[in-house]
Design a protein around this motif. Structure first.
Motif, short mmCIF file in Angstrom:
data_model
loop_
_atom_site.label_atom_id
_atom_site.label_comp_id
_atom_site.label_asym_id
_atom_site.label_seq_id
_atom_site.Cartn_x
_atom_site.Cartn_y
_atom_site.Cartn_z
N CYS A 291 -20.36 -92.45 39.37
CA CYS A 291 -19.39 -91.55 38.75
C CYS A 291 -19.83 -91.09 37.37
O CYS A 291 -19.16 -90.28 36.74
CB CYS A 291 -18.02 -92.20 38.67
N CYS B 157 -15.21 -96.33 39.28
CA CYS B 157 -15.43 -96.04 40.69
C CYS B 157 -15.79 -97.29 41.47
O CYS B 157 -16.05 -97.22 42.67
CB CYS B 157 -16.52 -94.99 40.85
N SER C 267 -10.09 -93.95 36.59
CA SER C 267 -10.35 -94.91 37.66
C SER C 267 -9.76 -94.35 38.95
O SER C 267 -9.02 -93.36 38.94
CB SER C 267 -9.73 -96.26 37.30
N THR C 268 -10.09 -95.00 40.04
CA THR C 268 -9.70 -94.46 41.34
C THR C 268 -8.18 -94.43 41.49
O THR C 268 -7.47 -95.26 40.93
CB THR C 268 -10.29 -95.30 42.48
#
Lengths: 791, 1007
Positions: free
Chosen positions: B342, B364, B671-672
């Motif tokens: 990422c 990621c 972040s995800t």
């Protein structure tokens, strides 16, 4: 008033004995020379064939070389206006050939036979009280007229800044120096260019201000004037200039200022000129916007000072590389076009660029402004494309290797040289009007002029050179500027001219004198008619072979501009053969019997050298060089033109005083010093022995002082030539075996070559490594062809 | 852009059956009818106007104060609430019972001497607005600050009004909707030349006010009428949540302390609170503030709450000297360490595993190898031993030195340049502005910004003047005189010189000084009044491009560019477009300015524009490039050399000396589970992820909105990394990293508990101001009102303890959201009033788009300080008071500041000592209102006030021009605009009215 001023004029000119004109000429040579000195005219034929048919059979056309402003120390101008024929289509000027009825105060025009009343001011004339223009010695007369505004001369410098530091420095110094040479009230302007074009405003105090234009964008005159703020309504003119006409906006003074007012400013400005600051990367040419710079210069003058004398002086150090008028791209790896490229149609930019400069030249010429080109670079600079700027406007073209050479510096200085009476040897905005008696018509002119498209009864349908008109504009001329004017005899064979009839031609040149006066110079000449069938020997004897050679050469060079080289040479050859056939004396098919009379004897030799000259041969010359040579050939007077055709060679030796020698390889002897003048080059060539002596240093030994003198003699003579020549010739000092000796070797007649060196077995001379034919071979062929019954 | 798009409200973008999608304005059965002409709500309107008619005349009934005739009725009400007015309000139809109940309860509450004091400070997360009879005392306390906490209105601030505190605002409401009462004072105002700022025009309240079918603010006047009840039941302004109170509370609780950013998701102190911030792993709130510090775990939750998830990032925010500046990390040739997948930069969120040989990306989850040179062993906690030695492992914010891979053409950048471009047309010469600028630059150029450690500034300077052509100046040090180069080809402008245009001031000092001396003289007799604009910017940009550097243009411009050239503008200020669908076009640029802006951004050319207009100059078009390139727009209406030059010069000085980054690209990584979807600010976006800024200075903030992609994890939280690649002042390429970690929760209450109203307002303002380009203003206003109601309704429904429908319950963190929201709605940008110059609206719009949280807070809720009662002994700024007329007093003097301007309001009977102390004149009548600054006087009072002024000013990017306003004099109208809790003369609702309106909305949503 008129008469009193006349009398003054007469007093001054009275040293010419009136009778001398009437006295029979001892020889035609003397006659020709006298005519040239008095009128600046050299005719190819001094007795004219009286019918059209016969005239065409003479091969060499009836034509003349006219030097309109030939320097005449003995010709003080008169202070009144010329008297014109009242017929609107004629308007010829009263001249010594006119018949005058002093009692009736009438005069008959010798061109149209109109009878005219003298103007009231001439009421007092009589046989004993004649105005100057009626006196035979005033076949050439100059009038000063108080007509129109007297605007100061304008000099607009257009300066390339993409130069090497040294070159730029030298150029700056030359320009600064030139300010002191300009007439103090002359207006001067400055445009600099590189990647951009800057028009400098000269009036401002403190900050120096300039208008900048992109070098890639062509602008119409209107746009340029808008952008320079010239199109605003004029503010009332400053005081003390009442003669200013309203159409001269004061705004122009921002860019064009009187020298005396701003010479300090301008000197500083020139001093601060920097090289074009834009980076030039490896392998690139600097971006040079010559096309736009010129366009702006032309536009600026067009908008501010139309129809006034002005010089645009372009100083360029390389080819235009961008924008309209670009000649070559900025990649150094693509070389600038050569003759080879042009023949192969490989010169990408040539046509477009030529068109651009032609348009500019025509605009400039239409406004009476001339464009000088001073191109100094080792490579070509695009003179081929730009040539019309100088050619059509009467501007100078100067080509040199660097601005930092005396060739440029002195040439440039000489532009501002002054004549015997302290006046600048330059005139502007001339309008040449040619009038002929009715047996003659005007076929055209070749020289630094453009047509004014004045159709009239005396304009021939057959054009030679710039034809279709009886008037031409010469935007700038100097005392040596010479035009070739071609005529056509139109008298029909079945209408013979009465015995003793004379044909007349009048040249009326109106121009702006360097003192800003308007002046009119009128030259009226007359020649006898002769029937070519019965009186061919008269005509033959009156042939001026020098003038004829130059006139034919001009025609040839003029053709060469538009035709393939070989075609022109073939045409020249054919004309020569026809002339020999016509005037030679020979038995058919017997070459050995061929003789030419004295008045024709040199002509074939001139043509031989002309064929070898750079004007017709492009081999070994770049397109720029060809353009340069042709430019000068088309404007120099007869003497200079002949030097160009056939260079002069002098020999200096211990065997006798300096003497002219044959332009032949046989003249190159070891114990001689040769001085060759080709007009463009002055070559001093030390023979083999002389060179060795010099190396041995004999000239420094007191006992060999005579050798020192021998070495010095050609130098002094060369110096003399250098002093007077414009443009300054390239000065070459070389010796036997020197690389520069090629200048000499390429000019001399190759009578001895590697092919015949041993066969001839002559005692001396230098062989020339060439396959060119020698004069001998040429003449042999000529004889053969002339006597051949086949042709 | 669809109307759904602009506010980050999930319900808008995804229509929810529960609450109703915001589709066509009237489609929602739940609350859409608020704007519905046929709604029941409009019914009371006729009554209102009826009641209003009589109100116009009774106004002067009260005992007129001296010279009272020229005052507006509004001012009386301060002084004398006439009981005689009250009966008239009863003429309206009876309000809906429900509302009445609520009001009753509110009023009872507010009157509450009896609502006594509850014992403890609420631990609660919500403020309730409700009657005492319903709530237990504890809750009541949460809602309304109990009496002891709430400072009683000072006796002198409400002249003799103590007896009837609730009356005035309500009474006023009743009066306004009616036809305009003939008012001599107000009517002559329109005739006055358009003054600075707002036109204090009063002639007409516009159709909106009277038209019943219009919603906000037109609908508001209906409300108060319905409120009408017995006088003793009036809603007390003191009883509703006070922004001042909230600010003071936070100051008291956290002011002056050290705030360490060591915990994920912790809510920072308010922007108005002074404290020392210590970076302990998360970015300082000076750099990043979020609307909420706890994200809902699912998008469904987010949609339900409709709280925008956004961060306001001010990457170059100034930090006070007592806080540590950013560390610079230099990894040499290798450059910053980044996650392979990422591309996130090494930061405290990276987890080192396998003994430190690898690390897991916190964004990621990719496992990366640790580069050899960076390897370090882990301690027993699994933390690297060098954790505290490396800023990138332990700090929230730090900088990396970038390698040439991060540079344009892989070449290290040249130092940036400043180009000064001065309009030398007739007007600027005549006004003396050109001379002023030139004189100032002579000294100012010595103070060009530089890196801390460097001796002199690396910034080069260049000069251009222009009218309808451009003049470039060659100021090469080797020249004796500057050289001027005129470019007249404005259609295709170009840079005429390279060498000598951008110079080091130090080296070329004499030439530059010479030039600056000469410029005013050069053009002294100009009569050129036409100007160009776009070619000027183009030229500046080309110059920077040619010099291969980034930089900033300073344009000093005064008129609409009408000369024939690209970017020529025509006057298109058409008041007829107001309140139509075409109103948005007024904010859209004319011509091809967008493309120009794009070019500028691509070449790192920031454009700062100083405007000196005397009439309409189309700020929307002219300011566009400034906005997109991260520049600042300054505007000085009717610039007068004497009065305005201090303000202008101060702005100029500040701006030139600003610390900033050039040629910047910002990337926000998350972040995800969620991602950044929308960006607002003085930025340009070529694609959806890279925020491009030709320059970014300490005052520019980018507001980033986030949306869910997936379910978030409560354990790992929501991590945000903002990386700004830029060229420093010395020409070094750097990457500035800000990391912040937020919590995630499946409890809505957690989300509400960590909201930050100031950031919310910043977000709402920016999103609304962006939306007005594509949507009718009415829609935008409706959306704002609806979303506010929705957020609050959701809270009441899901988080608050069960309460009656009629109760207004506000979450603790959003207590002041209604008042702030109302201020936003009343801002001139959103108010479609013909009296407000279009340029002013466009100007404000542009300013706010680039503002940070602190600036928006002050802008929307100005600071109002009583200065007649200064404590001369302490250094502190006195406590602010609420922005309402009733807080003023005739005997007092008040200072008001909103970040753009400042007012010193003097009551009619202010003490002469005060006047003498401040102005050095004997009496009120002698005070000149012309002055824009106070005289420097040697008395403690004056000094103290000066000190306060300086203190207020010091934090703000724009210099505030001081205006002295005397009570009951004409300029007072202007001043009143800023009393944001009151009803605005331009039709904005008062705080109370808006609260009522919101409450009604909420009730409808919940019912």
């Amino acid at each position: 008033m008129l008469l009193s001023s006349l009398e003054g004029a007469l007093d001054q000119t009275s040293f010419i004995p009136p009778k001398s004109f009437c006295r029979a000429m001892a020889t035609y040579l003397e006659f020709i020379q006298q005519n040239e000195e008095r009128d600046g005219v050299r005719f190819s034929w001094n007795v004219w064939p009286s019918s059209r048919l016969e005239a065409t059979r003479m091969v060499v056309p009836l034509a003349c070389l006219l030097t309109p402003l030939k320097e005449r120390l003995d010709l003080p101008p008169v202070q009144y206006e010329p008297v014109l024929c009242s017929r609107p289509t004629c308007k010829a000027v009263l001249n010594p050939l006119c018949q005058v009825d002093y009692r009736a105060k009438l005069w008959a025009c010798n061109f149209c036979f109109q009878r005219n009343q003298f103007p009231p001011a001439y009421a007092g004339i009589s046989e004993v009280n004649q105005p100057a223009e009626l006196m035979p010695q005033f076949s050439t007369i100059e009038y000063i007229v108080q007509r129109g505004p007297q605007t100061p001369l304008i000099f607009l410098y257009v300066v390339d800044t993409c130069l090497e530091e040294e070159d730029l420095q030298a150029l700056k110094e030359s320009l600064q120096m030139s300010l002191s040479l300009l007439p103090p009230d002359a207006l001067v302007g400055l445009i600099t260019f590189g990647r951009m074009v800057q028009v400098h405003e000269l009036s401002c105090e403190g900050i120096s201000k300039s208008y900048v234009f992109r070098g890639t964008k062509d602008l119409a005159a209107k746009q340029i004037q808008d952008m320079l703020g010239l199109s605003r309504p004029a503010v009332p003119m400053q005081q003390g200039r009442p003669l200013q006409t309203p159409e001269q906006p004061v705004i122009s003074s921002r860019f064009l200022q009187p020298v005396h007012k701003i010479d300090m400013n301008l000197t500083d400005l020139l001093g601060e000129l920097q090289r074009d600051p834009w980076p030039v990367t490896q392998g690139k040419r600097p971006l040079r916007s010559t096309g736009v710079a010129l366009s702006i210069a032309v536009g600026l003058l067009e908008g501010t000072f139309p129809n006034t004398g002005a010089r645009i002086m372009l100083f360029t150090g390389g080819p235009p590389t961008q924008g309209p008028g670009m000649v070559v791209g900025d990649e150094l790896k693509t070389p600038i076009r050569s003759w080879h490229d042009i023949e192969k149609d490989n010169a990408r930019f040539m046509k477009k660029a030529t068109k651009h400069y032609e348009t500019l030249a025509n605009r400039s010429a239409a406004n009476g402004h001339c464009i000088d080109i001073y191109a100094c670079a080792l490579d070509q600079t695009g003179l081929l494309e730009m040539k019309c700027c100088a050619n059509l406007t009467g501007g100078h073209m100067v080509m040199g290797d660097s601005f930092n050479t005396s060739l440029f510096k002195q040439t440039f200085q000489r532009v501002f040289s002054k004549g015997y009476n302290g006046e600048f040897r330059m005139a502007f905005g001339a309008n040449l009007d040619v009038k002929t008696s009715r047996e003659l018509k005007i076929a055209g002119a070749i020289g630094p002029c453009i047509s004014l498209n004045a159709k009239g009864p005396c304009v021939s349908e057959n054009e030679l050179g710039i034809g279709g008109t009886s008037q031409w504009k010469i935007c700038s001329l100097d005392p040596s500027t010479t035009l070739a004017i071609y005529f056509e005899v139109v008298n029909q064979h079945n209408a013979p001219i009465p015995q003793g009839g004379r044909g007349a031609v009048q040249f009326v040149t109106q121009y702006q004198h360097s003192s800003t006066q308007r002046r009119i110079r009128v030259t009226t000449i007359a020649r006898n008619w002769a029937d070519a069938q019965t009186q061919l020997q008269h005509i033959e004897a009156a042939f001026d072979q020098e003038a004829a050679a130059v006139l034919m050469a001009r025609l040839g060079v003029y053709r060469a501009e538009s035709e393939e080289g070989p075609d022109v040479l073939r045409w020249l050859d054919r004309q020569l053969i026809r002339l020999c056939q016509k005037f030679g004396q020979y038995n058919k098919d017997d070459p050995n019997s061929f003789r030419l009379s004295e008045s024709f004897s040199l002509y074939p030799q001139f043509i031989f050298h002309l064929r070898r000259s750079p004007f017709l041969q492009v081999f070994n010359n770049s397109p720029d060089e060809s353009s340069y040579y042709r430019h000068h050939f088309a404007r120099q007077d007869l003497t200079q033109s002949l030097i160009m055709i056939q260079p002069i060679l002098y020999a200096y030796s211990f065997h006798g005083p300096p003497e002219p020698v044959l332009l032949d390889s046989s003249s190159i002897l070891p114990d001689r010093i040769l001085l060759m003048d080709t007009f463009f080059q002055i070559v001093i060539y030390l023979g083999e022995t002389i060179a060795q002596w010099q190396k041995a240093g004999y000239q420094d030994m007191p006992e060999y002082e005579n050798f020192k003198h021998l070495l010095q003699a050609p130098l002094d003579d060369a110096q003399e030539i250098l002093q007077t020549r414009f443009p300054m010739p390239r000065y070459i000092h070389t010796e036997h075996g020197g690389s520069q000796a090629r200048f000499l070797l390429s000019k001399v007649n190759p009578s001895q070559t590697h092919n015949n060196l041993y066969a001839w077995g002559q005692e001396s001379g230098a062989p020339i490594l060439t396959d060119d034919v020698s004069l001998q071979v040429f003449m042999d062929h000529l004889k053969k062809l002339a006597v051949s019954s086949a042709s | 852009m669809s109307q759904q798009g602009y506010v980050a409200a999930p319900p808008y973008s995804q229509s929810q059956p529960g609450i109703g999608g915001f589709g066509p304005p009237n489609s929602s059965i739940h609350y859409g009818h608020y704007g519905d002409p046929n709604s029941s709500y409009s019914a009371p309107q006729p009554g209102v106007s009826k009641s209003a008619v009589p109100f116009g005349s009774p106004a002067p009934v009260g005992p007129p104060p001296p010279g009272a005739q020229q005052f507006s009725p509004n001012s009386f009400q301060n002084g004398s609430g006439t009981p005689g007015q009250q009966p008239q309000r009863f003429q309206g139809p009876p309000p809906p019972a429900q509302l009445a109940d609520q009001l009753n309860s509110m009023q009872i509450n507010s009157y509450g001497p009896g609502t006594a004091p509850s014992s403890s400070v609420s631990p609660g997360h919500r403020a309730a607005f409700q009657g005492p009879q319903v709530l237990p005392p504890a809750q009541q306390q949460m809602g309304l600050p109990p009496a002891p906490q709430l400072p009683p209105p000072p006796a002198n601030s409400v002249n003799g009004l103590c007896a009837q505190p609730a009356l005035p605002p309500v009474a006023r409401q009743g009066g306004i909707p009616g036809p305009v009462p003939p008012n001599p004072n107000l009517q002559h105002l329109p005739g006055q030349p358009p003054g600075p700022g707002y036109h204090p025009q009063q002639a007409n309240y516009g159709p909106q006010m009277a038209a019943p079918q219009l919603s906000y603010p037109g609908a508001f006047p209906g409300g108060p009428a319905q409120l009408a009840g017995p006088p003793q039941k009036k809603l007390d302004p003191d009883s509703i949540p006070s922004p001042i109170q909230v600010i003071e509370n936070d100051k008291a609780a956290r002011g002056g302390q050290v705030y360490a950013t060591n915990t994920r998701g912790q809510v920072p102190p308010l922007v108005t609170t002074n404290c020392v911030i210590q970076d302990q792993g998360h970015a300082s709130p000076r750099y990043i503030r979020c609307t909420t510090y706890c994200f809902p775990v699912t998008s469904d939750m987010a949609k339900q709450a409709r709280i925008p998830l956004a961060a306001v990032i001010q990457p170059f925010a100034a930090v006070p000297p007592n806080e540590t500046p950013l560390y610079l990390v230099n990894h040499g040739e290798t450059g910053p360490i980044r996650c392979n997948r990422c591309k996130a930069y090494m930061c405290p969120f990276m987890q080192f595993i396998e003994g430190g040989r690898r690390y897991q990306c916190g964004f990621c989850n990719c496992i990366n190898d640790v580069p050899q040179f960076f390897f370090q062993h882990l301690d027993h906690m699994g933390r690297r031993i060098d954790h505290y030695e490396r800023p990138e492992l332990s700090l929230g914010s730090y900088e990396y030195v970038a390698t040439s891979d991060y540079c344009r053409d892989k070449k290290p950048p040249n130092p940036p340049a400043f180009i000064f471009m001065i309009d030398v047309s007739y007007r600027n010469i005549k006004s003396g502005l050109v001379k002023l600028i030139c004189d100032e630059l002579k000294t100012l150029l010595d103070k060009l910004p530089r890196e801390e450690q460097e001796e002199s500034s690396a910034i080069r300077v260049g000069f251009v003047t222009y009218n309808k052509v451009l003049h470039f100046f060659n100021v090469k040090s080797s020249l004796a005189q500057p050289q001027m180069m005129v470019v007249t080809d404005v259609a295709e402008v170009f840079v005429p010189l390279l060498d000598g245009f951008l110079v080091d001031f130090e080296e070329s000092r004499s030439v530059v000084t010479n030039l600056l001396d000469q410029i005013p003289e050069l053009f002294a007799d100009t009569n050129e009044s036409e100007t160009i604009f776009a070619p000027v910017i183009q030229a500046g940009m080309e110059a920077l491009k040619a010099a291969e550097c980034a930089g900033k243009l300073f344009l000093f411009h005064s008129s609409l560019p009408t000369a024939e050239a690209p970017g020529k503008l025509k006057n298109r200020d058409d008041k007829k477009l107001l309140n139509t669908d075409k109103e948005k076009t007024l904010f859209q640029p004319q011509g091809n300015y967008e493309a120009l802006a794009k070019d500028c951004v691509a070449n790192g050319c920031c454009v700062n524009l100083f405007l000196f207009p005397t009439q309409y100059v189309d700020v929307a078009s002219m300011g566009l490039v400034t906005m997109y390139t991260g520049g600042t727009l300054y505007k000085y209406n009717n610039f007068q050399l004497d009065a305005d030059s201090p303000q202008f010069l101060s702005d100029l000085r500040k701006d030139i000396q600003k610390k900033m980054g050039f040629d910047a690209t910002m990337r926000v990584r998350t972040s995800t589970g969620f991602r950044a979807t929308d960006f607002f600010g003085a930025i340009y976006m070529n694609n959806t992820t890279d925020v491009e800024m030709a320059a970014v200075d300490c005052d520019k903030a980018v507001t980033v909105e986030f949306k869910h992609d997936d379910k978030l994890n409560e354990d790992t939280g929501a991590l945000i990394q903002c990386a700004v690649l830029y060229t420093s002042l010395s020409g070094q390429r750097r990457i500035r990293i800000h990391n912040i970690g937020l919590n995630c929760s499946s409890q809505l209450a957690d989300v509400y508990r960590t909201c930050e109203t100031d950031a919310l307002i910043n977000f709402f303002a920016k999103s609304a101001f962006k939306a007005i380009l594509s949507q009718p203003l009415k829609t935008v206003r409706d959306i704002l009102v609806n979303q506010t109601a929705h957020m609050l309704a959701c809270y009441k429904k899901n988080c608050a303890s069960p309460a009656a429908v009629s109760q207004l319950i506000l979450p603790d963190t959003m207590k002041v959201l209604p008042v702030y929201m109302n201020c936003l709605l009343k801002s001139c940008v959103l108010a479609s009033r013909p009296e407000i110059p279009t340029d002013e609206r466009a100007f404000h719009r542009q300013l706010i788009m680039a503002m940070g949280v602190a600036d928006t807070q002050l802008f929307f809720y100005p600071l109002l300080l009583p200065i007649h009662s200064l404590d001369l002994k302490s250094d502190a700024v006195p406590a602010a008071i609420r922005c309402s007329e009733e807080r003023l007093s005739e005997g007092g003097a008040f200072l008001l500041a909103n970040g753009l301007r400042m007012f010193l309001w003097l009551g009619a009977s202010v003490s002469s000592e005060l006047i003498q102390g401040l102005f050095n004149v004997p009496s009120f009548a002698h005070i000149s209102t012309e002055a824009t600054s106070l005289p420097d006087l040697d008395n403690p009072f004056s000094k103290k006030l000066k000190h306060i002024l300086a203190q207020i000013q010091s934090q703000k990017p724009h210099t505030m021009k001081l205006m002295v306003v005397k009570q009951r004099e004409q300029p007072e109208m202007l001043f009143r605009q800023f009393l944001v809790e009151d009803k605005s003369i331009y039709g904005g609702a008062s705080y109370v009215d808006f609260l009522v309106c919101i409450h009604k909305e909420i009730s409808q949503l919940l019912s």
